[in-house]
Design a protein around this motif. Structure first.
Motif, mmCIF file in Angstrom:
data_model
loop_
_atom_site.group_PDB
_atom_site.id
_atom_site.type_symbol
_atom_site.label_atom_id
_atom_site.label_comp_id
_atom_site.label_asym_id
_atom_site.label_seq_id
_atom_site.Cartn_x
_atom_site.Cartn_y
_atom_site.Cartn_z
ATOM 1 N N CYS A 1 3.720 -4.315 5.744
ATOM 2 C CA CYS A 1 2.691 -4.423 4.805
ATOM 3 C C CYS A 1 2.620 -5.458 3.804
ATOM 4 O O CYS A 1 3.917 -5.865 3.178
ATOM 5 C CB CYS A 1 2.519 -3.002 3.890
ATOM 6 N N ASN A 2 1.557 -6.294 3.445
ATOM 7 C CA ASN A 2 1.534 -7.339 2.342
ATOM 8 C C ASN A 2 0.664 -7.136 1.208
ATOM 9 O O ASN A 2 0.307 -8.035 0.667
ATOM 10 C CB ASN A 2 1.353 -8.624 3.073
ATOM 11 N N GLY A 3 -0.090 -5.972 1.221
ATOM 12 C CA GLY A 3 -0.857 -5.490 0.077
ATOM 13 C C GLY A 3 -2.080 -6.046 0.326
ATOM 14 O O GLY A 3 -2.740 -6.501 -0.957
ATOM 15 N N CYS A 4 -2.298 -6.424 1.409
ATOM 16 C CA CYS A 4 -3.790 -7.117 1.549
ATOM 17 C C CYS A 4 -5.056 -6.185 1.101
ATOM 18 O O CYS A 4 -6.335 -6.697 0.803
ATOM 19 C CB CYS A 4 -4.122 -7.468 2.942
ATOM 20 N N ALA A 5 -4.786 -4.945 0.892
ATOM 21 C CA ALA A 5 -5.801 -3.857 0.329
ATOM 22 C C ALA A 5 -7.069 -3.489 1.297
ATOM 23 O O ALA A 5 -7.697 -2.930 0.933
ATOM 24 C CB ALA A 5 -6.429 -4.308 -1.084
ATOM 25 N N ARG A 6 -6.786 -3.942 2.360
ATOM 26 C CA ARG A 6 -8.047 -3.509 3.334
ATOM 27 C C ARG A 6 -8.036 -2.049 3.504
ATOM 28 O O ARG A 6 -8.961 -1.525 3.542
ATOM 29 C CB ARG A 6 -7.999 -4.349 4.435
ATOM 30 N N CYS A 7 -6.891 -1.406 3.957
ATOM 31 C CA CYS A 7 -6.794 -0.056 3.933
ATOM 32 C C CYS A 7 -7.141 0.739 2.669
ATOM 33 O O CYS A 7 -8.104 1.782 2.731
ATOM 34 C CB CYS A 7 -5.558 0.382 4.264
ATOM 35 N N ALA B 1 0.538 -2.082 10.054
ATOM 36 C CA ALA B 1 1.626 -1.483 9.267
ATOM 37 C C ALA B 1 1.181 0.076 8.920
ATOM 38 O O ALA B 1 1.883 0.753 8.159
ATOM 39 C CB ALA B 1 1.642 -2.456 8.063
ATOM 40 N N ILE B 2 0.412 0.471 9.614
ATOM 41 C CA ILE B 2 0.061 2.067 9.021
ATOM 42 C C ILE B 2 0.425 3.020 10.553
ATOM 43 O O ILE B 2 0.171 2.596 11.430
ATOM 44 C CB ILE B 2 -1.235 2.433 8.844
ATOM 45 N N ALA C 1 0.930 -1.164 0.037
ATOM 46 C CA ALA C 1 0.026 -0.157 0.068
ATOM 47 C C ALA C 1 0.995 1.264 -0.042
ATOM 48 O O ALA C 1 2.035 1.326 0.558
ATOM 49 C CB ALA C 1 -0.713 0.120 1.362
ATOM 50 N N CYS D 1 -5.804 -2.157 9.672
ATOM 51 C CA CYS D 1 -4.831 -3.128 9.250
ATOM 52 C C CYS D 1 -4.315 -4.317 10.116
ATOM 53 O O CYS D 1 -4.043 -4.098 11.260
ATOM 54 C CB CYS D 1 -3.166 -2.328 8.941
ATOM 55 N N PRO D 2 -4.577 -5.547 9.532
ATOM 56 C CA PRO D 2 -4.199 -6.632 10.355
ATOM 57 C C PRO D 2 -2.862 -6.541 10.743
ATOM 58 O O PRO D 2 -2.528 -7.467 11.674
ATOM 59 C CB PRO D 2 -4.748 -7.782 9.459
ATOM 60 N N ARG D 3 -1.925 -6.125 9.920
ATOM 61 C CA ARG D 3 -0.645 -6.308 10.463
ATOM 62 C C ARG D 3 0.058 -5.063 11.044
ATOM 63 O O ARG D 3 1.340 -4.916 11.014
ATOM 64 C CB ARG D 3 0.312 -6.387 8.815
#
Ligand code: SF4
Ligand code: SF4
Ligand code: SF4
Lengths: 515, 201
Positions: free
Chosen positions: B132-138, B104-105, B66, B100-102
């Motif tokens: 971040c792993n790019g999960c796109a939730r944010c 990362a923000i 992200a 963010c589940p990780r």
């Protein structure tokens, strides 16, 4: 889950989040550059001592002269707060538009970014502006004939650009014009001269807290009275004398209702009692118009739990207090809509949805929930099934910004509940059944105004105006005017004497839509 | 700045590739592809935030991240991409859960807080790309109208292996991936209010 277990769960979650955050803070140094400028806008400086003192602000006078137009759009959503124009000229609105749409009569460019729409009275147009360089907030009075400035009152006011600088529509009876500024200062001005008559700082007088993204409430003008939700420590709502600012009545605030983004609206209960209703981040409430007595509060589950937990069992409320399955979050922007027959429609964005209440004749009137609509689409599978059946997805409707129109028993509004919240125009029956959604035109936080069965629909992404027939049978477009006002054309429109005043983020445009 | 940094990352990638070429020039020649001057890109305007970027990349931690476009960001105090606004609200109006589940923000107050107006201070949101792993939730939560569409996904070319067939591209429902020369690739950052027609998952 019991309250204490839930609380313990959250406490644990906090500890986890806190420790993760500590680890992450060390790693943050390795963060790569992101996109765009990393310099955030300058934060606000400390507030001046007193915004209300007589020495504050100054008037500049321009060359403009009021037009001869006599029709009015005296406040937010017009004379009846319903966004419907009823003056005689609506019969002369052009029902077919030439190629390229109706002509632009005048426009004012380079406004400070914002959403302040116009009020119109006596050939004068009133709106708010902000000058970034000098940090001056202003109310401007221009001619409806040509947009030339008649006067402008300005004062230094530190406002962060937080999705625009200006919001709200002034209100006027042609003699006095009132304005609520972004930081909850209420001002009254003399219409003829632009001189400030009086001002009240709601943060100081009532201990109100400025909402996030600033004040969005447009004061309600009823005769000589201004009705205002203050969301103060003790006072919830007040009626003030338009000429003097003196208090007529005050409503107590037993459950700490905050200063709202939405506006107070007139309403009539099933028992025929005239009320002023409001929706807030806690739910909705009604106040008796004659004396400001709090009549009912319908609070969302969390706000209701908080209210009843704190209540002293010995304390007897004279108002009704009920829990409803609707509590806005983040921001509550649309105002309540009177559906008639004692029914009230509440809607809000952020996936919360809508609810319809009945405010009965009982004393005090305890609201009953008639129906609820979800704030976002069903899971993809259900939706696919619905699509296959060619059905219109039901049970979903919310609008993020503008209060719906009610016309001949049907609601017309921008629906943000479906299609990834892009905003599509929709028509609902009074029971919450979706009659149609027009999916082809994304509207963002677009707005609408109705006149003689015609809807002027403004696209929030572009400021383009579509002329639509208000028809429960389907979306029928009669004309398109490309104004290309850019993003965030979110301010409400105003109409008088065949002229439609449209607000873009940095422009005010007057369209000749009729004679 | 972004163009420079991505170009720099691209050049670093090229330098690594050149090193590999010195060791196994023949092997490299065998696999040299017709569009070797191009890289996998993703077009944020088409992305429907389906989440597959996080799970379909051949790398354990996806090469997709992200990115916040600060020119579009509103620096809001209540960022719906940072706070899970469906969770329980705290007394100060913020929320108990993060999106963010990780974790990362990063959220940082900009300048000094104004005590007279606590709800309108600015906050800067940056992505910790180590997490971040790019999960796109944010990204999904930042979509208009709740957000400004400032957060979007991008392939990080210093991480991407430039697979012959990008396995995310093969799975991406709206076909948001394409091959492009880095220098020519349009920024493609999603603009506020931009229509995303035909981009449904
Ligand atoms: S796979 Fe495609 S649609 Fe899904 S998150 Fe990645 S780019 Fe977006
Ligand atoms: S894309 Fe997923 S992992 Fe990355 S910052 Fe957003 S929510 Fe977190
Ligand atoms: S090309 Fe390979 S490494 Fe790069 S994003 Fe696609 S799957 Fe991941």
């Amino acid at each position: 889950m019991s309250g204490s277990v839930k609380a313990a769960g959250f406490a644990l979650a906090f500890v986890l989040v806190a420790s993760l955050a500590a680890v992450a803070a060390e790693q943050a140094a390795s963060t790569k550059p992101q996109v765009g400028t990393t310099t955030a806008p300058a934060p606000a400086e400390a507030q001046p001592a007193d915004y209300t003192s007589a020495e504050v602000g100054s008037v500049t006078v321009g060359q403009g002269k009021p037009s001869a137009d006599t029709e009015t759009w005296p406040q937010f959503r017009g004379a009846n707060r319903d966004a419907i124009a009823t003056a005689a000229s609506v019969k002369k609105i052009y029902r077919t538009w030439p190629e390229g749409g109706p002509k632009v009569l005048w426009s004012i460019e380079n406004l400070g970014e914002g959403y302040s729409g116009a009020a119109i009275f006596g050939g004068r147009v009133f709106f708010h502006d902000y000058d970034k360089a000098s940090r001056q907030w202003s109310i401007r009075c221009v001619s409806l004939a040509d947009g030339q400035e008649i006067w402008r009152w300005s004062y230094t006011h530190e406002i962060n650009i937080n999705h625009g600088f200006t919001r709200t529509v002034p209100a006027t009876d042609g003699k006095t014009v009132i304005s609520m500024d972004p930081k909850l200062v209420l001002h009254a001005f003399d219409v003829a001269s632009g001189k400030r008559l009086w001002a009240i700082d709601l943060t100081r007088k009532y201990g109100a807290t400025i909402p996030g993204w600033y004040n969005g409430q447009c004061p309600l003008l009823e005769g000589d009275h201004i009705i205002l939700a203050v969301g103060g420590r003790k006072v919830l709502m007040t009626a003030l004398d338009l000429r003097t600012g003196k208090m007529i009545w005050e409503t107590p605030n037993p459950h700490g209702q905050p200063a709202p983004h939405s506006s107070v609206m007139p309403f009539t209960t099933a028992g025929g009692e005239k009320e002023y209703v409001l929706s807030t981040l806690k739910g909705a409430l009604g106040v008796r118009a004659s004396d400001g007595a709090l009549r009912w509060e319908a609070l969302g589950e969390a706000a209701y739990a908080q209210a009843t937990k704190k209540a002293d069992p010995a304390e007897k409320l004279s108002s009704a207090l009920v829990s409803i399955p609707w509590q806005p979050k983040v921001a509550q922007v649309p105002s309540p809509l009177d559906l008639g027959a004692g029914k009230l429609f509440l809607t809000t964005g952020y996936k919360i949805g809508s609810v319809a209440l009945e405010i009965p004749a009982s004393d005090p009137p305890a609201p009953k929930v008639l129906y609820s609509l979800a704030g976002q689409s069903k899971p993809a599978d259900d939706q696919a099934a619905a699509d296959q059946a060619g059905a219109i997805e039901q049970g979903v409707f919310e609008t993020d910004c503008h209060t719906p129109l009610l016309y001949q028993g049907h609601l017309y509004a921008v629906d943000h509940g479906v299609d990834k919240h892009q905003g599509v125009f929709a028509c609902l029956d009074p029971n919450g059944k979706i009659l149609w959604r027009h999916m082809d035109v994304p509207l963002s936080l677009g707005t609408s105004l109705l006149a003689d069965g015609l809807i002027f629909l403004e696209e929030g992404n572009t400021g383009n105006i579509r002329l639509i027939a208000a028809d429960p049978a389907g979306y029928r477009e009669l004309g398109l005017k490309k104004l290309n006002l850019g993003n965030d054309a979110w301010g409400p429109m105003a109409y008088a004497n065949g002229k439609l005043v449209v607000r873009g983020l940095t422009k005010l445009v007057c369209l000749q839509v009729g004679e | 700045m972004s163009d420079k940094s991505t170009r720099r990352q691209f050049l670093q990638g090229c330098a690594r590739a050149a090193g590999a070429a010195a060791v196994g020039a023949v092997a490299l020649k065998l696999v040299k592809r017709a569009d070797a001057d191009k890289v996998w890109q993703l077009d944020p305007k088409l992305c429907s935030e389906c989440g597959l970027c996080a799970t379909r990349c051949v790398l354990k931690q996806s090469a997709v991240r992200a990115v916040n476009n600060f020119d579009e960001c509103g620096y809001c105090r209540i960022c719906p991409a940072y706070f899970d606004t469906t969770s329980e609200e705290k007394d100060d109006g913020t929320f108990t859960r993060l999106v963010c589940p990780r974790n990362a923000i990063r959220r940082k107050l900009v300048g000094k807080a104004d005590p007279a107006d606590p709800n309108n201070n600015y906050y800067e949101y940056t992505i910790d790309e180590t997490r971040c792993n790019g999960c796109a939730r944010c990204v999904e939560r930042c979509q208009p109208n709740a957000g400004n569409g400032a957060l979007h996904l991008q392939v990080r070319h210093d991480l991407c292996r430039d697979c012959n067939q990008c396995s995310i591209a093969a799975a991406c429902p709206p076909a948001a991936f394409y091959r492009a020369r880095l220098a020519d690739a349009p920024a493609g950052y999603r603009r506020r209010g931009a229509a995303k027609k035909g981009a449904k998952a």
